[in-house]
Design a protein around this motif. Structure first.
Motif, PDB file in Angstrom:
ATOM      1  N   ILE A 129       0.802  -1.226   0.000  1.00  0.00           N
ATOM      2  CA  ILE A 129       0.000   0.000   0.000  1.00  0.00           C
ATOM      3  C   ILE A 129       0.836   1.278   0.000  1.00  0.00           C
ATOM      4  O   ILE A 129       0.293   2.365  -0.031  1.00  0.00           O
ATOM      5  N   ASN A 130       2.149   1.126   0.045  1.00  0.00           N
ATOM      6  CA  ASN A 130       3.003   2.319   0.017  1.00  0.00           C
ATOM      7  C   ASN A 130       3.117   2.893  -1.390  1.00  0.00           C
ATOM      8  O   ASN A 130       3.349   4.078  -1.554  1.00  0.00           O
ATOM      9  N   HIS A 131       2.955   2.017  -2.374  1.00  0.00           N
ATOM     10  CA  HIS A 131       3.279   2.437  -3.741  1.00  0.00           C
ATOM     11  C   HIS A 131       2.475   1.657  -4.758  1.00  0.00           C
ATOM     12  O   HIS A 131       1.814   0.668  -4.424  1.00  0.00           O
ATOM     13  N   PHE A 177       0.221  11.073  -5.784  1.00  0.00           N
ATOM     14  CA  PHE A 177       1.583  10.569  -5.560  1.00  0.00           C
ATOM     15  C   PHE A 177       2.523  11.667  -5.083  1.00  0.00           C
ATOM     16  O   PHE A 177       2.395  12.819  -5.483  1.00  0.00           O
ATOM     17  N   HIS A 178       3.457  11.274  -4.261  1.00  0.00           N
ATOM     18  CA  HIS A 178       4.508  12.190  -3.835  1.00  0.00           C
ATOM     19  C   HIS A 178       5.412  12.532  -5.012  1.00  0.00           C
ATOM     20  O   HIS A 178       5.606  11.695  -5.897  1.00  0.00           O
ATOM     21  N   THR A 179       5.951  13.722  -4.988  1.00  0.00           N
ATOM     22  CA  THR A 179       7.029  14.044  -5.925  1.00  0.00           C
ATOM     23  C   THR A 179       8.236  14.454  -5.089  1.00  0.00           C
ATOM     24  O   THR A 179       8.088  14.926  -3.965  1.00  0.00           O
ATOM     25  N   VAL A 237      12.797   9.138   3.080  1.00  0.00           N
ATOM     26  CA  VAL A 237      12.496   7.699   3.107  1.00  0.00           C
ATOM     27  C   VAL A 237      10.998   7.466   2.911  1.00  0.00           C
ATOM     28  O   VAL A 237      10.574   6.485   2.300  1.00  0.00           O
ATOM     29  N   GLN A 238      10.190   8.413   3.401  1.00  0.00           N
ATOM     30  CA  GLN A 238       8.752   8.181   3.381  1.00  0.00           C
ATOM     31  C   GLN A 238       8.030   8.873   2.227  1.00  0.00           C
ATOM     32  O   GLN A 238       6.901   8.522   1.911  1.00  0.00           O
ATOM     33  N   GLU A 239       8.683   9.831   1.584  1.00  0.00           N
ATOM     34  CA  GLU A 239       7.985  10.569   0.532  1.00  0.00           C
ATOM     35  C   GLU A 239       8.670  10.525  -0.822  1.00  0.00           C
ATOM     36  O   GLU A 239       8.147  11.071  -1.793  1.00  0.00           O
ATOM     37  N   CYS A 240       9.844   9.915  -0.897  1.00  0.00           N
ATOM     38  CA  CYS A 240      10.470   9.735  -2.205  1.00  0.00           C
ATOM     39  C   CYS A 240      10.220   8.297  -2.649  1.00  0.00           C
ATOM     40  O   CYS A 240       9.591   7.525  -1.945  1.00  0.00           O
ATOM     41  N   ALA A 280       6.056   4.272  -7.708  1.00  0.00           N
ATOM     42  CA  ALA A 280       5.226   5.483  -7.540  1.00  0.00           C
ATOM     43  C   ALA A 280       4.678   5.540  -6.118  1.00  0.00           C
ATOM     44  O   ALA A 280       3.901   4.667  -5.707  1.00  0.00           O
ATOM     45  N   ASP A 281       5.096   6.572  -5.391  1.00  0.00           N
ATOM     46  CA  ASP A 281       4.871   6.613  -3.937  1.00  0.00           C
ATOM     47  C   ASP A 281       3.564   7.329  -3.565  1.00  0.00           C
ATOM     48  O   ASP A 281       3.422   8.537  -3.783  1.00  0.00           O
ATOM     49  N   LEU A 282       2.637   6.594  -3.010  1.00  0.00           N
ATOM     50  CA  LEU A 282       1.317   7.154  -2.695  1.00  0.00           C
ATOM     51  C   LEU A 282       1.386   8.187  -1.569  1.00  0.00           C
ATOM     52  O   LEU A 282       2.155   8.028  -0.610  1.00  0.00           O
ATOM     53  N   ARG A 283       0.539   9.208  -1.688  1.00  0.00           N
ATOM     54  CA  ARG A 283       0.396  10.191  -0.601  1.00  0.00           C
ATOM     55  C   ARG A 283      -0.496   9.569   0.472  1.00  0.00           C
ATOM     56  O   ARG A 283      -1.689   9.882   0.577  1.00  0.00           O
ATOM     57  N   LYS A 295       8.039   1.038   6.680  1.00  0.00           N
ATOM     58  CA  LYS A 295       9.028   2.077   6.983  1.00  0.00           C
ATOM     59  C   LYS A 295       8.884   3.285   6.059  1.00  0.00           C
ATOM     60  O   LYS A 295       9.208   4.409   6.432  1.00  0.00           O
ATOM     61  N   HIS A 296       8.382   3.004   4.857  1.00  0.00           N
ATOM     62  CA  HIS A 296       8.274   4.062   3.849  1.00  0.00           C
ATOM     63  C   HIS A 296       6.966   4.838   3.934  1.00  0.00           C
ATOM     64  O   HIS A 296       6.646   5.627   3.047  1.00  0.00           O
ATOM     65  N   MET A 297       6.208   4.577   4.993  1.00  0.00           N
ATOM     66  CA  MET A 297       5.013   5.384   5.278  1.00  0.00           C
ATOM     67  C   MET A 297       5.157   5.899   6.702  1.00  0.00           C
ATOM     68  O   MET A 297       5.554   5.154   7.609  1.00  0.00           O
ATOM     69  N   HIS A 298       4.806   7.146   6.911  1.00  0.00           N
ATOM     70  CA  HIS A 298       4.841   7.680   8.269  1.00  0.00           C
ATOM     71  C   HIS A 298       3.947   6.814   9.157  1.00  0.00           C
ATOM     72  O   HIS A 298       2.859   6.412   8.727  1.00  0.00           O
TER      73      HIS A 298
HETATM   74 CA    CA Z   1       5.976   6.401   0.996  1.00  0.00          CA
END
Ligand code: CA
Ligand code: LM2
Length: 485
Positions: free
Chosen positions: A126-128, A157-159, A176-179, A185-188, A219-222
């Motif tokens: 669900i992170n991406h 998506f994050h940029t 780590v969490q927004e790139c 493709a990293d979901l907001r 880890k890649h999501m807050h």
């Molecule tokens: Ca993320």
């Protein structure tokens, strides 16, 4: 894990009925009986890249009868096309149509596992979304890197202005969490609309009976994002966050403990260090940072670490088997066994036909399997899953040590001797709290579940003593439910 109040006095066998002529006046001879305890399932198994029909069959034939608690699946959602295993980790839509099977097959698998008493934990990516420019997913969904019809558009998506938008610096929490993790493709995940889309997907899995989720790339999501998503879920699913511990990084597994449990990577790494060195007794003090036992899911290896060689794996043959005995015998955390296929290249997918993973047929156990062989490592330890279910929370008794071998009781429920010496046999005479009787070895190939599975126990406990011969790099594990009548 909860301590059983009292052994449920299930009478499994009655022994010592002496032939006597019944008369009205004789008091019946007290009949010694073998009491068994009600097993409490604890051990799980990650069936990596097993298709749904194979998972269901395994629940019925092996996991249920051997007291496994749960199965951890590979991702179920639609993904990009490709033969590599890791296409599973590039979602394209949340349709449950993948190389591992259809929605119907998934639903049937869950109910089959439940009938066998085995819970089902889904892998929630669900992170991406995907890490490629675009294409058509395995269920026909057309997508581009930042457009997934009916689910997400570019604004979701994050940029990031790092090179390629990728995570470069793991010491920067926001990065780590927004790139992007390897261009994925990293979901907001902090945005309400994104959260509600993810929640609908996870609720859909719950509606099919799923009992919990591995939160991929947590880890890649807050942790606040994950918490908010979990708070909106229907029911009360088990949550296990994947937060790989690295001491130098700002994001730690402890940050996710308010949400649920975490995988205990440190334990896997510690086991990898101590088995080859022979300091087996140190396995009894394992702990992952400040993660309490009830929130730790422990393992020897998983699909990532067996590839990056951070842990032991089937490639380590007998050392890997010893590490699994230690994992199961020590009291910290909930053990998750691993079951995968042999590979030479890290990207190599499971055996497949026309994009669908083939039904699993376990290869004959070997220290030199051919690539693509389904290893079914967990079957070797199936009897140990029952051992763990029987010993429950009983404490470790006095430790016996000789060279690289250790042995101890788990209360009056079970006993184990693990021989980590590579060439020496051991045969300790141990003092034990186990009740007298003739026991079989639960660490041998799995008990069938048949009534007579321990017809002629070769390990004799008499007057609180037992002699336990164990060959190099193996184990003997006794428990009160595996005794001869
Ligand atoms: Ca993320
Ligand atoms: C995980 N946990 O946090 C999974 O356990 C791990 O297996 C996943 O990586 C990762 N996170 C993302 O969900 C695997 C695999 C990678 C693979 C990704 C995406 O280890 O190698 O990356 O899945 O499929 C591959 C390529 C990589 C490429 C990327 C995007 O290896 O070179 O990056 O796809 O196309 C440009």
């Amino acid at each position: 894990m909860r301590r059983l109040a009292l052994p449920l006095a299930a009478l499994v066998a009655v022994v010592g009925c002496s032939p006597s002529t019944p008369t009205a006046t004789t008091t019946p001879t007290p009949t010694p009986s073998i009491l068994s305890v009600e097993p409490e399932r604890q051990v799980g198994v990650q069936l990596f890249q097993w298709n749904w029909p194979s998972v269901g069959r395994e629940c019925t034939e092996v996991l249920g009868p051997n007291q496994f608690a749960f199965v951890l699946l590979s991702p179920a959602q639609e993904h990009i096309v490709g033969e590599q295993w890791w296409t599973s980790y590039q979602p394209v839509s949340y349709q449950l149509e993948s190389k591992l099977g259809t929605r119907d097959e998934f639903e049937e698998m869950v109910s089959t596992c439940h009938e066998a008493g085995v819970k089902v934990i889904a892998d929630a990516v669900i992170n991406h979304m995907a890490g490629i420019d675009g294409g058509t997913g395995v269920a026909g969904t057309e997508f581009t890197h930042y457009e997934y019809p009916g689910l997400y558009g570019p604004d979701d998506f994050h940029t990031c202005d790092t090179p390629g938008g990728d995570i470069v610096n793991y010491v920067d929490q926001q990065e780590v969490q927004e790139c992007e993790l390897s261009n994925l493709a990293d979901l907001r995940t902090g945005e309400p609309e994104v959260q509600s889309t993810i929640v609908s997907y996870l609720d859909d899995l719950t509606s099919l009976g799923v009992d919990g989720f591995r939160i991929d790339a947590a880890k890649h999501m807050h942790h606040r994002d994950v918490q908010e998503i979990v708070d909106q879920l229907s029911g009360d699913p088990i949550i296990i966050s994947e937060v790989i511990r690295a001491s130098s990084e700002p994001i730690q597994p402890e940050d996710y403990l308010e949400i649920g449990s975490v995988f205990a990577f440190q334990v896997a790494k510690d086991l990898a260090g101590l088995v080859p060195g022979g300091a087996l007794h140190r396995a009894l003090d394992l702990k992952d940072g400040q993660v309490p036992s009830e929130q730790a899911y422990t393992f020897v290896t998983n699909h990532d670490t067996e590839r990056n060689r951070q842990t032991l794996s089937y490639k380590d043959a007998d050392k890997y088997r010893v590490a699994n005995y230690l994992l199961l015998a020590q009291p910290y955390g909930t053990p998750v066994l691993y079951s995968g296929y042999a590979f030479t290249d890290r990207d190599e997918g499971a055996p497949q036909t026309d994009g669908g993973v083939d039904d699993v047929e376990c290869a004959t156990p070997s220290d030199d399997p051919a690539p693509g062989d389904w290893l079914c490592q967990h079957r070797t330890d199936a009897g140990m899953a029952e051992w763990v279910a029987v010993v429950g929370d009983e404490p470790i008794g006095d430790l016996w040590r000789e060279g690289y071998a250790i042995g101890f009781d788990r209360g009056d429920r079970g006993l184990i001797v693990i021989n980590g010496n590579s060439t020496l046999d051991v045969s300790p005479e141990l003092t034990t709290s186990l009740p007298d009787g003739a026991y079989c070895n639960a660490a041998d190939l799995p008990p069938s579940g048949a009534e007579d599975r321990c017809a002629d126990g070769e390990f004799i406990v008499a007057d609180g003593k037992v002699t336990v011969p164990v060959s190099p790099m193996s184990a003997v594990a006794l428990h009160v439910n595996l005794r001869s009548a």
